[in-house]
Write a protein that holds these residues in place. Sequence first.
Motif, PDB file in Angstrom:
ATOM      1  N   ALA A  79       0.900  -1.415  -0.012  1.00 10.09           N
ATOM      2  CA  ALA A  79       0.025   0.070  -0.002  1.00 10.09           C
ATOM      3  C   ALA A  79       0.871   1.431   0.115  1.00 10.09           C
ATOM      4  CB  ALA A  79      -1.020  -0.122   1.112  1.00 10.09           C
ATOM      5  N   SER A 134      -0.845   4.398   0.565  1.00 10.85           N
ATOM      6  CA  SER A 134      -1.499   5.562   1.439  1.00 10.85           C
ATOM      7  C   SER A 134      -2.190   4.865   2.748  1.00 10.85           C
ATOM      8  CB  SER A 134      -2.678   6.011   0.702  1.00 10.85           C
ATOM      9  OG  SER A 134      -2.142   6.671  -0.566  1.00 10.85           O
ATOM     10  N   TRP A 135      -2.096   5.501   3.743  1.00  8.12           N
ATOM     11  CA  TRP A 135      -2.757   5.009   5.030  1.00  8.12           C
ATOM     12  C   TRP A 135      -4.099   5.253   5.021  1.00  8.12           C
ATOM     13  CZ3 TRP A 135      -0.766   2.610   9.206  1.00  8.12           C
ATOM     14  CH2 TRP A 135       0.444   2.543   9.382  1.00  8.12           C
ATOM     15  N   GLN A 136      -4.876   4.017   5.403  1.00  5.50           N
ATOM     16  CA  GLN A 136      -6.250   4.173   5.759  1.00  5.50           C
ATOM     17  C   GLN A 136      -6.754   4.510   7.148  1.00  5.50           C
ATOM     18  OE1 GLN A 136      -7.992   4.118   2.919  1.00  5.50           O
ATOM     19  NE2 GLN A 136      -6.068   4.132   1.805  1.00  5.50           N
ATOM     20  N   GLU A 168      -2.697  -4.365   5.319  1.00  3.19           N
ATOM     21  CA  GLU A 168      -2.928  -3.481   4.234  1.00  3.19           C
ATOM     22  C   GLU A 168      -2.631  -1.998   4.219  1.00  3.19           C
ATOM     23  OE1 GLU A 168      -7.229  -3.982   2.556  1.00  3.19           O
ATOM     24  OE2 GLU A 168      -7.034  -5.925   3.296  1.00  3.19           O
ATOM     25  N   GLN A 169      -2.103  -1.729   5.363  1.00  5.42           N
ATOM     26  CA  GLN A 169      -1.319  -0.381   5.577  1.00  5.42           C
ATOM     27  C   GLN A 169      -0.020  -0.367   4.910  1.00  5.42           C
ATOM     28  OE1 GLN A 169      -3.477   1.803   6.472  1.00  5.42           O
ATOM     29  NE2 GLN A 169      -4.478   1.669   8.332  1.00  5.42           N
ATOM     30  N   TYR A 190      -8.467   4.054  10.829  1.00  2.00           N
ATOM     31  CA  TYR A 190      -8.987   3.026  11.549  1.00  2.00           C
ATOM     32  C   TYR A 190      -9.295   3.617  12.794  1.00  2.00           C
ATOM     33  CZ  TYR A 190      -9.184  -1.060  14.400  1.00  2.00           C
ATOM     34  OH  TYR A 190      -9.592  -2.166  15.283  1.00  2.00           O
ATOM     35  N   GLY A 224      -2.149  12.053   6.467  1.00  2.00           N
ATOM     36  CA  GLY A 224      -2.955  10.663   6.377  1.00  2.00           C
ATOM     37  C   GLY A 224      -2.372   9.614   7.372  1.00  2.00           C
TER      38      GLY A 224
END
Length: 620
Positions: free
Chosen positions: A33, A35-37, A365-366, A39, A340
């Motif tokens: 990945a 980009s950070w998502q 996924e990070q 949480y 992000g």
Amino acid sequence: MVETGHPKAVREMMALGTRNTEARFVPVVTEGARSWQPYERAPTHTHVVSLPSQVIELSDGTKLFAKVALPGYEAGQPAPGTFPVVLTQTSYNTSVGQFVPELGGVNEFLVKRGYAHVVVDVRGTGNSGGNWEAFGEREQADYLEVVEWVTEQSWAQPSIGLEGISYLGITSILTSQHNHPAVKASFPVVPIGDGYRDIVFTGGNVNATFIPSWMALVTGLGLLPVELLANDPAAFVTAVPERLTGALLDFQVPTILKAVLGEPETVYDDDFWRIRSPIEGVDKINVPTFVVGGLFDLFQRSEPLWYERLSGRVPTKLLIGPWTHIAAAGVPDNGLPADGVPDLDTLRLQWFDEYVMGLDTRVTEQPNVTQYVLGLDSYQTATHWPHPELRAERLYLGAENALSQQLPVNDETYQTLQQPLNGLCSFSTTQWTAGLTGQIPLPCLEDNRFSELAALKFELEAPDEGLYLNGPMQADLWVSTTAADVQVAVRLDLVSPDGTTRPLSNGLQTASLHSVDESRSRFVNGEMLQPWHSFAEGERSMMKPGEIRKVSVEIFPSSAFVEPGSSLRVSVNTSNVAQGVPPVLTSLIPSLGGVMSLHIGPNTPSSIVLPVVPVSTLKR
């Protein structure tokens, strides 16, 4: 080969060795990945309930002091059932941690989300019994017994996450090396790797800024076992004089004196430092580990090495911010969230929710690696450290103080007086006081121009597209001296068009300890990019009159963008007192009063090797 389930690795890169292992080629992760998502998980409980003070009796009879906090729905009443556990082990006194959580306080953010939190004073510190010897073998054995104690408690599930900052992060790393089945994950913030090379004897020079003050802090806080007084007055009466005796006669003061004077068993790399270098046991770790580091941290050298050695074996992530030691802890503020990247509480929660609580958080996924890039002043992600597209590029110190890819045609000599106080007011002082002097409004603590007045300086103008550096660096300098020894100090700075400088990294190496073990050093595309010095007593070689010697200086890793219009400066000097001073008897006295000559030419190709990454990999 990378295990099934890990991102594809299409090529390999050499990893730096340790005392126990030679450098070796390892898979480079090239997918992941970018980009950070976000949480989030809301609190499941409303209260943090503290249990009465706990005592952990060890196999040798020593008693450790522990604080336990459990989730609850009302004041003073823990919720029913059992909980996954967060374990923190500190040397800074749990009593103080109540008021300064970074030193070992309860993490209410985690407790209100369903975790029990156990905080323990390691032996000889805080309210615990025994003698403190800074990560000695007996203390490391204690960590396993503490884990066993936790698993035996009625409120505990056999699922433990280890966490902490600085000393507390180091205990997390060392505890995970015991491989207790209940330990499921670790989240160390600014942990040391190699005690000798990272800080205590960088380049063979003893750190006289942070280490004495750190030992004094641990000792001073250990003289305030206020809760021991309340719980066991008899133990309190004996603990205080024992700690004073231990500090003055047994460990702290004697260790500092032996280091400063140059006592061989302390000043050279041997078993004392191997035991206190957690990265020697990195291959024992089998739990997911999230490492947080700082570009200007005390342990800047090793934090990315943890990721490198764990990657491909266990789930691991790396975050490196623009931080000194205390800034990484959030004092006064670490600037997250930004670009992000979530704050540390959120990162820690997601890591433990996935691996300790067993929730599906999609943490895998990070991004694998997230680093702040100086000059660009933003966080950038990568699939691996070192960067998969890294190439080592050698630049030669040349005529008219320029850096060039071309080998110099003519011989030149630059000279500077050897004096031991260079860097006294420089950004190094801020870094090696853990960031404390960064609160003082002195220009020389931010801009290195003042400390480089007597330095030999060489510059490279940024190309039209800029220059992206990411990784460790090395200076190969040909020097001679009128003395018997010399400390070779190297700084890298970003230089703006108006002449102001911004610190990037630095290195320090004693010439008489120049011996490099190439089997443990890092090579990239045929160039040595990170030397591994042996620092063995039998390999010390004093300088002779007229001798010209190549000294390879390890420059600690960083990440920076040299923007168009600015330049990269390499400055060479004969000391960096904030980072390290020569031991008095073995190196300082032989160095005094000399003049160092830096030699440049086809037969003495003084140069620097840089970790260059294509600018196109940056996200802007």
